[in-house]
Design a protein around this motif. Structure first.
Motif, PDB file in Angstrom:
ATOM      1  N   HIS A 229      44.821  35.141  50.138  1.00 25.33           N
ATOM      2  CA  HIS A 229      43.475  34.755  50.536  1.00 25.33           C
ATOM      3  C   HIS A 229      42.709  35.944  51.128  1.00 25.33           C
ATOM      4  O   HIS A 229      43.295  36.862  51.703  1.00 25.33           O
ATOM      5  CB  HIS A 229      43.521  33.615  51.547  1.00 25.33           C
ATOM      6  N   ASN A 230      41.389  35.896  50.971  1.00 23.42           N
ATOM      7  CA  ASN A 230      40.499  36.907  51.546  1.00 23.42           C
ATOM      8  C   ASN A 230      40.806  38.318  51.042  1.00 23.42           C
ATOM      9  O   ASN A 230      40.619  39.302  51.761  1.00 23.42           O
ATOM     10  CB  ASN A 230      40.576  36.875  53.082  1.00 23.42           C
ATOM     11  N   GLU A 231      41.287  38.399  49.801  1.00 26.18           N
ATOM     12  CA  GLU A 231      41.506  39.692  49.163  1.00 26.18           C
ATOM     13  C   GLU A 231      40.631  39.765  47.915  1.00 26.18           C
ATOM     14  O   GLU A 231      40.510  38.796  47.170  1.00 26.18           O
ATOM     15  CB  GLU A 231      42.975  39.871  48.759  1.00 26.18           C
ATOM     16  N   ARG A 232      40.060  40.909  47.690  1.00 26.06           N
ATOM     17  CA  ARG A 232      39.222  41.092  46.510  1.00 26.06           C
ATOM     18  C   ARG A 232      40.112  41.313  45.289  1.00 26.06           C
ATOM     19  O   ARG A 232      40.988  42.176  45.292  1.00 26.06           O
ATOM     20  CB  ARG A 232      38.280  42.279  46.688  1.00 26.06           C
ATOM     21  N   PHE A 233      39.863  40.529  44.226  1.00 26.55           N
ATOM     22  CA  PHE A 233      40.642  40.655  43.001  1.00 26.55           C
ATOM     23  C   PHE A 233      40.357  42.028  42.384  1.00 26.55           C
ATOM     24  O   PHE A 233      39.197  42.360  42.136  1.00 26.55           O
ATOM     25  CB  PHE A 233      40.263  39.534  42.039  1.00 26.55           C
ATOM     26  N   PRO A 234      41.370  42.850  42.124  1.00 31.06           N
ATOM     27  CA  PRO A 234      41.124  44.248  41.762  1.00 31.06           C
ATOM     28  C   PRO A 234      40.812  44.487  40.292  1.00 31.06           C
ATOM     29  O   PRO A 234      40.380  45.583  39.935  1.00 31.06           O
ATOM     30  CB  PRO A 234      42.452  44.923  42.132  1.00 31.06           C
ATOM     31  N   LEU A 235      41.029  43.499  39.418  1.00 36.72           N
ATOM     32  CA  LEU A 235      40.870  43.722  37.986  1.00 36.72           C
ATOM     33  C   LEU A 235      39.458  43.351  37.524  1.00 36.72           C
ATOM     34  O   LEU A 235      38.818  42.465  38.109  1.00 36.72           O
ATOM     35  CB  LEU A 235      41.904  42.903  37.212  1.00 36.72           C
TER      36      LEU A 235
END
Length: 248
Positions: A229-235
């Motif tokens: 949660h609360n992490e930006r999806f890197p792809l």
């Protein structure tokens, strides 16, 4: 026929259930081996929607297309980070929709009587969306020429465009033979739809809207990210047709 030997019936049921379990386990092992060796899908299998073709307008005339592009840029203005409605392809999205089944009202009841329905009943007009857009865009240009010194909507300065659209929204800027407020509301919805839809339909060019909001698109799954949660999806985002880098 009912068996005369209950014990034999029970044994037969047990044998049947045991045999079914073996078959199911065997089928599971086969499927697992297949999944381990190759993913259980193939690119472009089934019946994916057709990609909107680049090129000239398919429904709009030249003047209608210019008016629609100007409308799209007023509804979604460009900024330093994201293109506006025009460069994102929103007018192309609306054009392709009006040229297709949506504009032709395929699957809808199109016989009289025609009555004004409630908001929850959807459009009830005899014209349908294609004719409604054609009438409204023409009426908008005529009204703008009459009020702004002979200039159609697309040629107006930004301030005058905003003034005209605010007048439509308030019901003060009248269009001949057209409900201007209803048209403006519909145009806003359609431009928004084109901005955020999959690029296969002609809008959201280069996935600019998805990149803006951080939406990862139609990826195969997100199992690795379900509990993060609360992490930006890197792809980068992926559309229905996948990514250009995946195509041989």
């Amino acid at each position: 026929m009912r068996s005369s030997n209950p014990t034999r019936l029970v044994i037969r049921r047990r044998d049947f259930l045991a045999g079914t379990a073996v078959l199911l386990l065997g089928a599971t092992r086969v499927r697992a081996a297949t999944i381990a060796g190759q993913l259980p899908w193939t690119p472009n299998a089934g019946e994916p929607p057709s990609r909107a073709k680049l090129g000239p307008w398919e429904f709009f005339t030249g003047d209608e297309g210019r008016a629609m592009e100007a409308l799209a840029d007023c509804i979604i203005p460009p900024d330093a980070e994201t293109p506006g409605g025009k460069d994102a392809g929103c007018a192309v999205f609306v054009d392709r929709q009006l040229a297709g089944p949506y504009g032709r009202q395929e699957g809808l009841y199109v016989r009289p009587p025609f009555q004004v329905g409630t908001r929850t009943q959807g459009p009830q007009s005899e014209k349908g969306p294609a004719q409604a857009y054609r009438d409204a865009l023409g009426a908008l240009d005529r009204a703008c020429k009459a009020k702004y010194g002979g200039k159609p909507f697309a040629d107006l300065p930004s301030a005058d465009k905003d003034e005209a659209l605010k007048g439509l929204e308030r019901g003060e800027f009248k269009l001949e033979g057209v409900d201007g407020r209803s048209f403006f509301e519909q145009a806003v919805k359609d431009v928004q739809m084109g901005f955020f839809a999959d690029p296969i339909y002609g809008g959201n060019r280069d996935m600019v809207a998805w990149k803006m909001i951080g939406y990862p698109g139609a990826r195969y799954n997100y199992l690795d990210w379900v509990s993060r949660h609360n992490e930006r999806f890197p792809l980068p985002p992926v559309g229905i047709t996948g990514s250009a880098q995946w195509t041989r």
